[in-house]
Design a protein around this motif. Structure first.
Motif, PDB file in Angstrom:
ATOM      1  N   LYS A 500       2.944  13.504  -2.681  1.00  0.00           N
ATOM      2  CA  LYS A 500       3.325  12.167  -2.183  1.00  0.00           C
ATOM      3  C   LYS A 500       3.460  11.136  -3.294  1.00  0.00           C
ATOM      4  N   ASN A 501       2.993  11.463  -4.505  1.00  0.00           N
ATOM      5  CA  ASN A 501       3.022  10.470  -5.585  1.00  0.00           C
ATOM      6  C   ASN A 501       4.005  10.888  -6.674  1.00  0.00           C
ATOM      7  N   ALA A 568      -4.825  -1.329  -1.525  1.00  0.00           N
ATOM      8  CA  ALA A 568      -3.898  -2.206  -0.793  1.00  0.00           C
ATOM      9  C   ALA A 568      -4.064  -2.027   0.709  1.00  0.00           C
ATOM     10  N   GLN A 569      -4.299  -0.797   1.147  1.00  0.00           N
ATOM     11  CA  GLN A 569      -4.549  -0.523   2.566  1.00  0.00           C
ATOM     12  C   GLN A 569      -5.152   0.868   2.691  1.00  0.00           C
ATOM     13  N   THR A 570      -5.708   1.135   3.859  1.00  0.00           N
ATOM     14  CA  THR A 570      -6.261   2.476   4.115  1.00  0.00           C
ATOM     15  C   THR A 570      -5.755   2.963   5.474  1.00  0.00           C
ATOM     16  N   ARG A 586      -4.408  -6.820  -8.692  1.00  0.00           N
ATOM     17  CA  ARG A 586      -4.656  -6.892  -7.249  1.00  0.00           C
ATOM     18  C   ARG A 586      -3.334  -6.789  -6.479  1.00  0.00           C
ATOM     19  N   PRO A 587      -3.318  -6.114  -5.303  1.00  0.00           N
ATOM     20  CA  PRO A 587      -2.071  -6.028  -4.527  1.00  0.00           C
ATOM     21  C   PRO A 587      -1.726  -7.366  -3.881  1.00  0.00           C
ATOM     22  N   CYS A 588      -0.419  -7.625  -3.715  1.00  0.00           N
ATOM     23  CA  CYS A 588       0.025  -8.852  -3.048  1.00  0.00           C
ATOM     24  C   CYS A 588       0.113  -8.657  -1.545  1.00  0.00           C
ATOM     25  N   SER A 589       0.312  -7.412  -1.109  1.00  0.00           N
ATOM     26  CA  SER A 589       0.464  -7.126   0.326  1.00  0.00           C
ATOM     27  C   SER A 589       0.046  -5.678   0.568  1.00  0.00           C
ATOM     28  N   TYR A 593       1.735  -1.041  -3.442  1.00  0.00           N
ATOM     29  CA  TYR A 593       0.859   0.002  -4.013  1.00  0.00           C
ATOM     30  C   TYR A 593       1.672   0.994  -4.837  1.00  0.00           C
ATOM     31  N   HIS A 594       0.949   1.737  -5.734  1.00  0.00           N
ATOM     32  CA  HIS A 594       1.592   2.748  -6.590  1.00  0.00           C
ATOM     33  C   HIS A 594       1.306   4.167  -6.134  1.00  0.00           C
ATOM     34  N   LEU A 595       0.086   4.416  -5.664  1.00  0.00           N
ATOM     35  CA  LEU A 595      -0.360   5.796  -5.417  1.00  0.00           C
ATOM     36  C   LEU A 595      -1.029   5.918  -4.059  1.00  0.00           C
TER      37      LEU A 595
END
Ligand SMILES: Nc1ncnc2c1ncn2[C@@H]1O[C@H](COP(=O)(O)OP(=O)(O)OP(=O)(O)O)[C@@H](O)[C@H]1O
Length: 637
Positions: A500-501, A568-570, A586-589, A593-595
């Protein structure tokens, strides 16, 4: 006064004879048209249904021209001493011609409604086209055919114009009821006309009632309801039954294929509308998994191997037997290939019981009496844990039971190759894993070649030793499962195998690479491929430096390929957490995210309260270095 009953007898005789001939011709023509692929199909179809749309007097005139004294057929018949015109056979001919389109069209429509996989399954089970027609097509298409017969009878009974033209109105000889009605009205005898109308109504309505009441489909539905009022829920047994080794009823060969000798070699091309299928594979007794996105050509590959679709070019050889060779003009029919197939929808014959389905592929000849077949069926029922279900019809079975019947039916025919087209796709997760274990057990004793199509990566990994990954008809990877899952060589293969990455990559020299989309410089352990273009890492192989702080057993704390990250989220499943990680900042939203990292909940529970940023660890051993091109890896199983 003597009442003249002859119109009734003439009409009944004509209707019955015409319907019988029209039924035989209609079914025969409809069956032939299902296999006919010639250019003139539309023209033949038009000719076949023309009597339905032409005015009956036009049909009568054409028949008169054809069968008259000077007509091409009439002259020939006269030569042999037959004069058709104005005789009773002329009434039967006229009625047959107008009734035929109804039996033909209704039968053709009923055949078109049949699931093509029923016919494919029957062919792969060794049935001849004649047996398929009698044992599969006719019983399943019967309601449509019966409706056609009924309409044909009504049409033959009511035929007027063509009969008058060809046979005339000769009382006691060619005068049918419609003619009697017409002439009764013409001569003012309305009482007689009313009587004959009532007779026609009575005959037609009785025929409808008789045909509806005698549908074999209705009969088997009634039997089924009577015997098994309820479908029991599926209670799969976990333990596998050892397979008896010596049941050979279905095999014309003396011995089943020996694991070592079994070998399938395929090298085919098939031109399809969207792309060309171009496949080369070899497979022995270890199951080969076919992976690929939807529409990539997996099922078509199986159909070509089974002889149910014809490749445009190429060659298929099985244990030294040439099944297909375009250059030499060899194309063995499906029934002679000894290639069994289990379809995604199982394609069980709905009008046959479980036992009859399994027995379908066993030889039905004098050397294999029924008692022997019954023993073999009982044996397969036992192997597949289907005891007690032998008299049920497919619709009375749960999905898992149907799947096992389909597998038993395919294996009972003793194929040298078993093709499984997503056999678990219609089942729930629990049943899938139960049946998967049983399948692995069954395959280990089977000994022939198995090709297994699935969308489920874990299933492919567990069931198959070797994998072939397809993309738009081409093999983009072919090799051992370990090689393909651990070291996919192209972006598409990594993606199809669940990675996925991804980041675009650049070689910096000295084992260093730059992940352009992740903004990282990384050390790699694998040699960097010549056309290196992408870096990837699987979500479950991403680790965090914090794990070392938490654990007393982990040694060798990493000191490179470490980058700060924030969540960023889970998202969570029952056992795992997926973390969406933003690197460096830090994420903006939630979408920034990268990974994606996946970890078991136990680990998440230990880490979740650690202060940010965490340090993500992109293990050099786990980095996947890929070429951009998506051609085959060149690895052979
Ligand atoms: N009988 C057919 N005649 C011509 N083309 C077909 C036929 N069946 C399928 N195709 C085409 O062949 C291509 C491959 O289809 P196929 O069914 O083999 O894909 P698949 O990989 O098995 O997909 P899925 O995983 O969704 O079952 C598709 O473009 C499809 O439209």
């Amino acid at each position: 006064m003597n009442f003249d009953w002859s119109p009734l007898w003439i009409s009944l005789r004509t209707g019955i004879v015409a319907t019988a001939i029209a039924t035989v011709l209609g079914i025969g023509t409809a069956h032939w048209m299902t296999t006919y692929r010639g250019k003139g199909k539309a023209v033949l179809e038009t000719i076949a249904i023309a009597p339905l749309v032409l005015p009956p007097t036009v049909v009568g005139f054409l028949l008169l021209w054809l069968l008259g004294k000077n007509g091409p057929l009439g002259r020939w018949l006269m030569h042999w001493g037959f004069e058709v015109i104005f005789s009773w056979p002329a009434t039967a001919i006229a009625a047959t011609v107008v009734a035929f389109p109804l039996t033909y069209k209704m039968t053709a429509a009923a055949f078109a409604q049949l699931d093509p996989n029923w016919l494919r399954a029957a062919r792969s089970l060794g049935a001849s086209e004649g047996r398929i027609a009698i044992a599969v097509m006719l019983p399943l298409a019967w309601p449509g055919i019966a409706a056609g017969i009924l309409l044909a009878f009504a049409r033959a009974l009511g035929e007027f114009g063509a009969t008058l033209m060809l046979a005339g109105n000769i009382p006691g000889k060619t005068q049918t009821i419609p003619l009697a009605i017409y002439f009764a009205v013409e001569t003012g005898n309305t009482q007689a006309a009313r009587f004959w109308v009532t007779v026609v109504l009575g005959i037609s309505l009785s025929a409808i009632a008789a045909v509806n009441g005698r549908s074999p489909r209705k009969r088997y539905w009634r039997q089924r309801r009577g015997r098994h009022p309820q479908i029991e829920p599926e209670i799969p047994r976990v333990e596998a039954t050892p397979l008896p080794k010596d049941v050979r009823v279905g095999s014309p060969q003396k011995n089943p294929p020996s694991p070592r000798a079994t070998q399938l070699e395929v090298e085919i091309e098939k031109e399809l509308e969207e792309f060309d299928l171009n496949i080369a594979l070899q497979s022995g007794s270890e199951p080969l998994g076919l992976l690929g996105a939807s529409g990539s050509g997996k099922s078509m590959t199986l159909l070509c191997i089974a002889g149910l679709e014809e490749p445009t070019r190429g060659r298929i050889e099985l244990n030294g037997r040439v099944l297909f060779d375009r250059a030499r003009g060899i194309d063995l029919p499906a029934r002679d290939r000894r290639v069994g197939i289990v379809f995604q929808n199982y394609a069980l014959f709905p009008h046959l019981t479980v036992a009859e389905n399994i027995a379908f592929g066993l030889p039905h000849d004098l050397r294999h009496p029924k008692a022997k077949r019954d023993r073999a069926v009982a044996d397969y029922l036992g192997r597949m844990q289907l005891e007690g279900l032998e008299n049920r019809y497919p619709e009375q079975l749960s999905g898992g039971q149907q799947q096992r019947v389909a597998l038993a039916r395919a294996i009972a025919a003793r194929p040298e190759v078993l093709l499984l087209d997503e056999p678990f796709s219609a089942l729930d997760t629990y049943l899938r894993s139960q049946l998967e274990r049983q399948l692995v057990e069954t395959l280990s004793d089977y000994g022939g070649v198995t090709i297994f199509v699935t969308h489920n990566l874990e299933e492919a990994y567990r069931v198959c030793q070797n994998l072939l990954v397809l993309s738009r008809g081409k093999a983009i990877a072919y090799g051992s499962k370990q090689a393909i899952f651990e070291r996919p060589q192209t972006y598409s293969v990594a993606q199809l195998t669940g990675c996925k990455n991804f980041s675009r990559g650049r070689a910096l020299g000295d084992g260093q690479i730059e992940a352009l989309d992740w903004g990282c410089q990384l050390r790699a352990i694998d040699s960097i491929p010549a056309e290196f273009a992408f870096i990837g890492i699987r979500a479950h192989q991403i680790r965090f430096l914090e794990e070392w702080d938490e654990s007393t057993t982990l040694r060798d704390r990493p000191s490179e390929n470490l980058y700060p990250c924030w969540i960023a989220q889970t998202s969570e499943t029952q056992h795992r957490m997926t973390l969406y990680l933003k690197l460096h900042d830090r994420p903006c939203s939630p979408q920034d995210y990268h990974l994606q990292a996946e970890l078991f909940k136990e680990k998440w529970e230990r880490l979740k309260d650690r202060p940010f940023p965490w340090q993500v660890y992109l293990d050099p051993l786990r980095l996947i270095l890929m070429r951009s091109r998506s051609d085959a890896s060149g690895v052979s199983p």
